[in-house]
Design a protein around this motif. Structure first.
Motif, PDB file in Angstrom:
ATOM      1  N   MET A   1      -8.041  -5.501   4.575  1.00 47.32           N
ATOM      2  CA  MET A   1      -6.769  -4.964   4.099  1.00 47.32           C
ATOM      3  C   MET A   1      -6.991  -4.221   2.788  1.00 47.32           C
ATOM      4  SD  MET A   1      -3.279  -7.009   3.082  1.00 47.32           S
ATOM      5  CE  MET A   1      -2.935  -7.419   4.783  1.00 47.32           C
ATOM      6  N   GLU A   2      -6.538  -2.973   2.721  1.00 49.71           N
ATOM      7  CA  GLU A   2      -6.641  -2.202   1.489  1.00 49.71           C
ATOM      8  C   GLU A   2      -5.331  -2.297   0.708  1.00 49.71           C
ATOM      9  OE1 GLU A   2      -7.902   1.801   2.134  1.00 49.71           O
ATOM     10  OE2 GLU A   2     -10.010   1.208   2.193  1.00 49.71           O
ATOM     11  N   LEU A   3      -5.457  -2.566  -0.580  1.00 46.53           N
ATOM     12  CA  LEU A   3      -4.296  -2.691  -1.453  1.00 46.53           C
ATOM     13  C   LEU A   3      -4.484  -1.781  -2.658  1.00 46.53           C
ATOM     14  CD1 LEU A   3      -3.920  -6.596  -1.515  1.00 46.53           C
ATOM     15  CD2 LEU A   3      -2.651  -4.977  -0.090  1.00 46.53           C
ATOM     16  N   THR A   4      -3.434  -1.063  -3.005  1.00 46.52           N
ATOM     17  CA  THR A   4      -3.470  -0.198  -4.182  1.00 46.52           C
ATOM     18  C   THR A   4      -2.734  -0.866  -5.327  1.00 46.52           C
ATOM     19  OG1 THR A   4      -3.625   1.824  -2.876  1.00 46.52           O
ATOM     20  CG2 THR A   4      -2.846   2.045  -5.140  1.00 46.52           C
ATOM     21  N   PHE A   5      -3.376  -0.934  -6.466  1.00 47.68           N
ATOM     22  CA  PHE A   5      -2.791  -1.468  -7.696  1.00 47.68           C
ATOM     23  C   PHE A   5      -2.669  -0.321  -8.702  1.00 47.68           C
ATOM     24  CE2 PHE A   5      -4.304  -5.178  -5.621  1.00 47.68           C
ATOM     25  CZ  PHE A   5      -3.599  -6.259  -6.112  1.00 47.68           C
TER      26      PHE A   5
ATOM     27  N   GLY B   1      -3.464   3.909 -14.746  1.00 50.46           N
ATOM     28  CA  GLY B   1      -4.088   4.545 -13.580  1.00 50.46           C
ATOM     29  C   GLY B   1      -3.893   3.719 -12.333  1.00 50.46           C
ATOM     30  N   GLU B   2      -4.546   4.126 -11.243  1.00 48.81           N
ATOM     31  CA  GLU B   2      -4.454   3.442  -9.952  1.00 48.81           C
ATOM     32  C   GLU B   2      -5.855   3.152  -9.423  1.00 48.81           C
ATOM     33  OE1 GLU B   2      -2.173   5.496  -7.038  1.00 48.81           O
ATOM     34  OE2 GLU B   2      -0.259   5.119  -8.025  1.00 48.81           O
ATOM     35  N   TRP B   3      -5.966   2.102  -8.613  1.00 49.26           N
ATOM     36  CA  TRP B   3      -7.214   1.802  -7.939  1.00 49.26           C
ATOM     37  C   TRP B   3      -6.902   1.067  -6.638  1.00 49.26           C
ATOM     38  CZ3 TRP B   3      -5.189  -0.638 -12.069  1.00 49.26           C
ATOM     39  CH2 TRP B   3      -5.056  -2.023 -12.039  1.00 49.26           C
TER      40      TRP B   3
END
Length: 313
Positions: free
Chosen positions: A1-5, A306-308
């Motif tokens: 599962m990919e999650l963006t923070f 920012g985002e990752w």
């Protein structure tokens, strides 16, 4: 599962940066608030309750409500009418460190690291506009929450704002305990408090008095034994036993344990997978969010918006 923070710096909440974060999620937040809080009488009652127990934050509340400029904004921001939510979590303290897993439905987690300066510098994992799931302040105090295991609900403060309030107004474990000991809370919750010298666990609930336990770890129950059905659902006793079995662990050892079973959970379809691991070092003013194949550090000295994207599970 990919999650963006993402990481955002909202400053004191009054220069438009907080509003940019709040506006897109406002409809979702309203949907999670009891409708009565949006009415004038409900908003007034919610603000009165808030002012009675968190008077230091009233100017912040009013300032954020003015930024939103929406009917019922102050009532929503008090979180007094927030519909209850129940999550997992494993939490532990080591000398000068707080390490926790946050287990929840990733789709219902805002996944936003927030730096703010409402009353003082605070960094934490944000939720519900200005609440916190966990965080630290510039005085060297770290606080995190977990579900207390009992599906009770009553009139009281939202635990998300209790965490915010403690970090905005307290500098030590003892100060935080004194602040929360007499505060009514709306749901069954556990807190872990960590400063430079000590760790404490606090059990809270709308149907019980606050209890301080001088222990260095906690999961999702307050009293043992846990009913068989509950243990089968969330393994809270098994997870706590795993933490207790670690004799005087270092923070690094706790992080490693949090990334493997039984502490690391992958039941995402049931809303109980580990969304992130947080490693707070409040005396150093830094936190590292950890996943099996990624680490992301933030600090008071070098907060980077920012985002990752990470892989969980």
């Amino acid at each position: 599962m990919e999650l963006t923070f993402r990481a955002v710096d909202v400053g004191d909440g009054r220069d438009g940066r907080w509003l940019k974060v709040a506006e897109p999620v406002w409809p979702v937040i309203v949907a999670e608030t009891e409708p009565a809080a949006l009415e004038p009488a409900g908003e007034a009652a919610a603000r009165e309750l808030f002012a009675a127990h968190m008077p230091e934050l009233v100017p912040v509340l009013d300032g954020l409500a003015a930024e939103l400029d929406r009917p019922g904004a102050a009532g929503v921001l008090t979180q007094a009418a927030l519909k209850p939510f129940f999550s997992g979590c494993s939490m532990a303290g080591a000398p000068g460190a707080l390490v926790r897993n946050y287990d929840f439905n990733p789709e219902h987690c805002e996944r936003t690291v927030v730096a703010s300066r409402f009353l003082r510098p605070v960094i934490g994992m944000g939720d519900f506009l200005w609440g916190l799931l966990d965080g630290m302040n510039d005085a060297g105090l770290a606080v995190a929450l977990s579900f207390g295991g009992r599906f009770t609900h009553g009139r009281g403060m939202s635990i998300l704002l209790v965490v915010r309030h403690l970090l905005e107004t307290c500098a030590s474990v003892d100060e935080a305990w004194r602040a929360v000991a007499g505060m009514p809370v709306s749901t069954s919750q556990n807190l872990i408090l960590v400063d430079r010298e000590q760790t404490a666990v606090v059990h809270l609930g709308p149907d019980r008095r606050a209890v301080r336990v001088d222990e260095a770890c906690v999961t999702n129950h307050q009293d043992a034994p846990v009913p068989d059905a509950e243990e089968a659902s969330n393994a809270t006793q098994r997870r706590l036993a795993a933490l207790r079995a670690m004799t005087n662990p270092t923070a690094d050892a706790l992080v490693a344990a949090m990334l493997r079973p039984p502490l690391y959970q992958t039941r995402y379809a049931e809303g109980a997978g580990t969304v992130y691991t947080a490693d707070y070092r409040p005396a150093q003013g830094r936190v590292t969010y950890v996943w099996p194949d990624h680490r992301h550090e933030q600090s008071f000295a070098g907060f980077a918006p920012g985002e990752w994207t990470v892989r969980a599970g």
